[in-house]
Scaffold this motif. Structure first.
Motif, PDB file in Angstrom:
ATOM      1  N   VAL A 200       0.864  -1.180   0.000  1.00 34.96           N
ATOM      2  CA  VAL A 200       0.000   0.000   0.000  1.00 34.96           C
ATOM      3  C   VAL A 200       0.907   1.239   0.000  1.00 34.96           C
ATOM      4  CG1 VAL A 200      -1.840  -1.196   1.238  1.00 34.96           C
ATOM      5  CG2 VAL A 200      -0.182   0.156   2.511  1.00 34.96           C
ATOM      6  N   PRO A 201       0.469   2.310  -0.638  1.00 37.89           N
ATOM      7  CA  PRO A 201       1.324   3.495  -0.754  1.00 37.89           C
ATOM      8  C   PRO A 201       1.325   4.346   0.508  1.00 37.89           C
ATOM      9  CG  PRO A 201      -0.754   3.878  -1.856  1.00 37.89           C
ATOM     10  CD  PRO A 201      -0.795   2.457  -1.387  1.00 37.89           C
ATOM     11  N   ILE A 202       2.420   5.071   0.699  1.00 35.32           N
ATOM     12  CA  ILE A 202       2.545   6.097   1.728  1.00 35.32           C
ATOM     13  C   ILE A 202       2.574   7.432   1.006  1.00 35.32           C
ATOM     14  CG2 ILE A 202       3.981   7.048   3.570  1.00 35.32           C
ATOM     15  CD1 ILE A 202       5.184   4.197   3.849  1.00 35.32           C
ATOM     16  N   HIS A 203       1.731   8.360   1.414  1.00 39.95           N
ATOM     17  CA  HIS A 203       1.635   9.661   0.748  1.00 39.95           C
ATOM     18  C   HIS A 203       2.186  10.767   1.642  1.00 39.95           C
ATOM     19  CE1 HIS A 203      -1.530   7.284  -1.334  1.00 39.95           C
ATOM     20  NE2 HIS A 203      -1.094   7.940  -2.385  1.00 39.95           N
ATOM     21  N   ASP A 204       2.744  11.796   1.016  1.00 40.71           N
ATOM     22  CA  ASP A 204       3.209  12.942   1.781  1.00 40.71           C
ATOM     23  C   ASP A 204       2.061  13.942   1.960  1.00 40.71           C
ATOM     24  OD1 ASP A 204       2.932  14.295  -0.613  1.00 40.71           O
ATOM     25  OD2 ASP A 204       5.080  14.594  -0.940  1.00 40.71           O
ATOM     26  N   GLU A 205       2.371  15.109   2.512  1.00 36.84           N
ATOM     27  CA  GLU A 205       1.325  16.089   2.809  1.00 36.84           C
ATOM     28  C   GLU A 205       0.629  16.606   1.561  1.00 36.84           C
ATOM     29  OE1 GLU A 205       3.237  19.109   5.057  1.00 36.84           O
ATOM     30  OE2 GLU A 205       3.385  17.899   6.892  1.00 36.84           O
ATOM     31  N   ALA A 206       1.300  16.488   0.421  1.00 33.29           N
ATOM     32  CA  ALA A 206       0.704  16.928  -0.845  1.00 33.29           C
ATOM     33  C   ALA A 206       0.022  15.770  -1.574  1.00 33.29           C
ATOM     34  CB  ALA A 206       1.771  17.547  -1.742  1.00 33.29           C
ATOM     35  N   ALA A 207      -0.170  14.657  -0.870  1.00 30.57           N
ATOM     36  CA  ALA A 207      -0.830  13.470  -1.417  1.00 30.57           C
ATOM     37  C   ALA A 207      -0.020  12.800  -2.525  1.00 30.57           C
ATOM     38  CB  ALA A 207      -2.234  13.802  -1.923  1.00 30.57           C
ATOM     39  N   ARG A 208       1.292  13.036  -2.555  1.00 28.25           N
ATOM     40  CA  ARG A 208       2.158  12.371  -3.525  1.00 28.25           C
ATOM     41  C   ARG A 208       2.685  11.073  -2.925  1.00 28.25           C
ATOM     42  NH1 ARG A 208       5.849  17.648  -4.230  1.00 28.25           N
ATOM     43  NH2 ARG A 208       5.838  17.213  -1.995  1.00 28.25           N
ATOM     44  N   PRO A 209       2.695   9.979  -3.693  1.00 24.30           N
ATOM     45  CA  PRO A 209       3.246   8.714  -3.176  1.00 24.30           C
ATOM     46  C   PRO A 209       4.755   8.842  -2.989  1.00 24.30           C
ATOM     47  CG  PRO A 209       1.922   8.375  -5.180  1.00 24.30           C
ATOM     48  CD  PRO A 209       2.174   9.842  -5.068  1.00 24.30           C
ATOM     49  N   VAL A 210       5.221   8.608  -1.773  1.00 23.74           N
ATOM     50  CA  VAL A 210       6.648   8.735  -1.479  1.00 23.74           C
ATOM     51  C   VAL A 210       7.263   7.426  -1.009  1.00 23.74           C
ATOM     52  CG1 VAL A 210       6.536  11.194  -0.966  1.00 23.74           C
ATOM     53  CG2 VAL A 210       6.160   9.527   0.871  1.00 23.74           C
ATOM     54  N   GLY A 211       6.439   6.400  -0.854  1.00 28.08           N
ATOM     55  CA  GLY A 211       6.952   5.120  -0.390  1.00 28.08           C
ATOM     56  C   GLY A 211       5.853   4.092  -0.307  1.00 28.08           C
ATOM     57  N   ALA A 212       6.189   2.960   0.303  1.00 27.39           N
ATOM     58  CA  ALA A 212       5.219   1.870   0.399  1.00 27.39           C
ATOM     59  C   ALA A 212       5.544   1.009   1.604  1.00 27.39           C
ATOM     60  CB  ALA A 212       5.239   1.022  -0.872  1.00 27.39           C
ATOM     61  N   VAL A 213       4.514   0.443   2.175  1.00 24.51           N
ATOM     62  CA  VAL A 213       4.685  -0.581   3.197  1.00 24.51           C
ATOM     63  C   VAL A 213       4.138  -1.871   2.602  1.00 24.51           C
ATOM     64  CG1 VAL A 213       2.500   0.050   4.328  1.00 24.51           C
ATOM     65  CG2 VAL A 213       4.220  -1.247   5.584  1.00 24.51           C
ATOM     66  N   ALA A 214       4.933  -2.938   2.673  1.00 20.98           N
ATOM     67  CA  ALA A 214       4.588  -4.181   1.990  1.00 20.98           C
ATOM     68  C   ALA A 214       4.564  -5.343   2.973  1.00 20.98           C
ATOM     69  CB  ALA A 214       5.586  -4.461   0.877  1.00 20.98           C
ATOM     70  N   LEU A 215       3.639  -6.260   2.742  1.00 21.72           N
ATOM     71  CA  LEU A 215       3.519  -7.485   3.532  1.00 21.72           C
ATOM     72  C   LEU A 215       3.798  -8.666   2.621  1.00 21.72           C
ATOM     73  CD1 LEU A 215       0.842  -8.447   6.123  1.00 21.72           C
ATOM     74  CD2 LEU A 215       1.258  -9.973   4.189  1.00 21.72           C
ATOM     75  N   SER A 216       4.729  -9.510   3.033  1.00 19.96           N
ATOM     76  CA  SER A 216       5.071 -10.707   2.263  1.00 19.96           C
ATOM     77  C   SER A 216       4.641 -11.936   3.037  1.00 19.96           C
ATOM     78  CB  SER A 216       6.586 -10.750   2.013  1.00 19.96           C
ATOM     79  OG  SER A 216       6.953 -11.950   1.385  1.00 19.96           O
ATOM     80  N   THR A 217       4.077 -12.901   2.316  1.00 23.94           N
ATOM     81  CA  THR A 217       3.589 -14.119   2.956  1.00 23.94           C
ATOM     82  C   THR A 217       3.713 -15.287   1.996  1.00 23.94           C
ATOM     83  OG1 THR A 217       1.720 -15.083   4.178  1.00 23.94           O
ATOM     84  CG2 THR A 217       1.193 -13.783   2.217  1.00 23.94           C
ATOM     85  N   SER A 218       3.407 -16.484   2.484  1.00 24.02           N
ATOM     86  CA  SER A 218       3.424 -17.659   1.610  1.00 24.02           C
ATOM     87  C   SER A 218       2.255 -17.581   0.638  1.00 24.02           C
ATOM     88  CB  SER A 218       3.310 -18.935   2.447  1.00 24.02           C
ATOM     89  OG  SER A 218       2.029 -19.001   3.073  1.00 24.02           O
ATOM     90  N   ILE A 219       2.384 -18.262  -0.483  1.00 19.32           N
ATOM     91  CA  ILE A 219       1.285 -18.275  -1.450  1.00 19.32           C
ATOM     92  C   ILE A 219       0.042 -18.866  -0.817  1.00 19.32           C
ATOM     93  CG2 ILE A 219       0.500 -19.394  -3.577  1.00 19.32           C
ATOM     94  CD1 ILE A 219       3.181 -18.861  -4.777  1.00 19.32           C
ATOM     95  N   ALA A 220       0.228 -19.855   0.032  1.00 22.69           N
ATOM     96  CA  ALA A 220      -0.922 -20.466   0.705  1.00 22.69           C
ATOM     97  C   ALA A 220      -1.663 -19.462   1.572  1.00 22.69           C
ATOM     98  CB  ALA A 220      -0.459 -21.647   1.547  1.00 22.69           C
ATOM     99  N   GLY A 221      -0.921 -18.489   2.130  1.00 20.11           N
ATOM    100  CA  GLY A 221      -1.556 -17.509   3.001  1.00 20.11           C
ATOM    101  C   GLY A 221      -1.975 -16.234   2.312  1.00 20.11           C
ATOM    102  N   LEU A 222      -1.640 -16.119   1.027  1.00 18.27           N
ATOM    103  CA  LEU A 222      -1.912 -14.863   0.339  1.00 18.27           C
ATOM    104  C   LEU A 222      -3.400 -14.615   0.154  1.00 18.27           C
ATOM    105  CD1 LEU A 222      -0.405 -12.477  -0.926  1.00 18.27           C
ATOM    106  CD2 LEU A 222      -0.503 -13.662  -3.120  1.00 18.27           C
ATOM    107  N   SER A 223      -4.168 -15.685  -0.012  1.00 18.79           N
ATOM    108  CA  SER A 223      -5.602 -15.514  -0.253  1.00 18.79           C
ATOM    109  C   SER A 223      -6.316 -14.866   0.923  1.00 18.79           C
ATOM    110  CB  SER A 223      -6.251 -16.866  -0.582  1.00 18.79           C
ATOM    111  OG  SER A 223      -6.102 -17.760   0.513  1.00 18.79           O
TER     112      SER A 223
END
Length: 248
Positions: A200-223
């Protein structure tokens, strides 16, 4: 002879460390992109000498040219050095990311976007990235790379040297369409045959995407990993005030 005069006489056209550092400092002070002429005036060196040093810094990825060729910006290697220095102290984002790891029980990674690609700000030490090199080289092979592509619709890949390949329009369309529906990005088995991730994106005060936080998991758990999207978005909102890329 004054100290300034001695320094001026000892500068080497292409390998003068002092001049190279002065140039990097001048570029860092101008977030709009300093031109070679501006840099030459600021450091008091001959324009031809500055051009040679700047070209060397671009070649080694310490600087990058603006897409319109009007000036120069800090490159990937400088940003990576900044991240190494910042890692020596506990960063402001650490508590947010640590809580998210405990809450989800999954690998969580934090990234910043810059003009030339991605910067890993906080890799989950207990569950590291499955293929860091591939992730940082090809934006189509990770959910984080997909977000970067969505955030940079006017990108020019030749001006993003961290990416090793151009992305055809046919590959971009489904990425944008999926993000428009979900509000986050997803990849399955593109970096590792048994792993997938959400970002999911992280936005700055001007609503511009400046980064992301990501979650990684097994394919079995992705659903069922989508149940954590709310927590990811909450963390992204908490991370937003901590600063844009230049502040991290």
């Amino acid at each position: 002879m004054s100290g300034a005069g001695i320094v001026g006489d000892m500068r080497l056209p292409e390998k003068g460390l002092g001049l190279a550092l002065e140039i990097l400092e001048q570029v860092a002070r101008d977030d709009r992109g300093a031109s070679a002429a501006d840099i030459a005036r600021a450091v008091g060196a001959p324009r031809a000498t500055v051009y040679r040093v700047v070209n060397s810094l671009v070649r080694d990825e310490y600087l990058v040219r603006r897409s319109d060729f009007s000036g120069f910006l800090l490159g990937t290697r400088v940003l990576e050095l900044a991240a190494v220095v910042g890692a020596r102290t506990r960063p402001a984002h650490a508590d947010v990311v640590d809580r998210l790891r405990v809450h989800t029980g999954e690998a969580v990674h934090l990234f910043a976007f810059h003009r030339t690609g991605l910067l890993v700000l906080d890799e989950d030490a207990a569950r590291p990235l499955s293929d860091r090199q591939a992730l940082l080289a090809d934006p189509t092979r990770s959910a984080i790379g997909h977000l970067w592509l969505v955030a940079h619709p006017d990108r020019q890949m030749p001006q993003a040297p961290a990416w090793a390949r151009e992305v055809p329009a046919a590959d971009l369309r489904p990425i944008h369409e999926a993000y428009a529906v979900r509000g986050y990005t997803e990849q399955v088995a593109l970096l590792s045959s048994d792993r997938g991730c959400l970002a999911v994106p992280i936005h700055d005060e001007a609503a511009r995407p400046v980064g992301a936080v990501a979650l990684s998991t097994s394919i079995a758990g992705l659903s069922v990993a989508a149940r954590h999207v709310g927590a990811l978005r909450e963390a992204a909102r908490a991370l937003a005030p901590l600063g844009s890329l230049s502040g991290w």
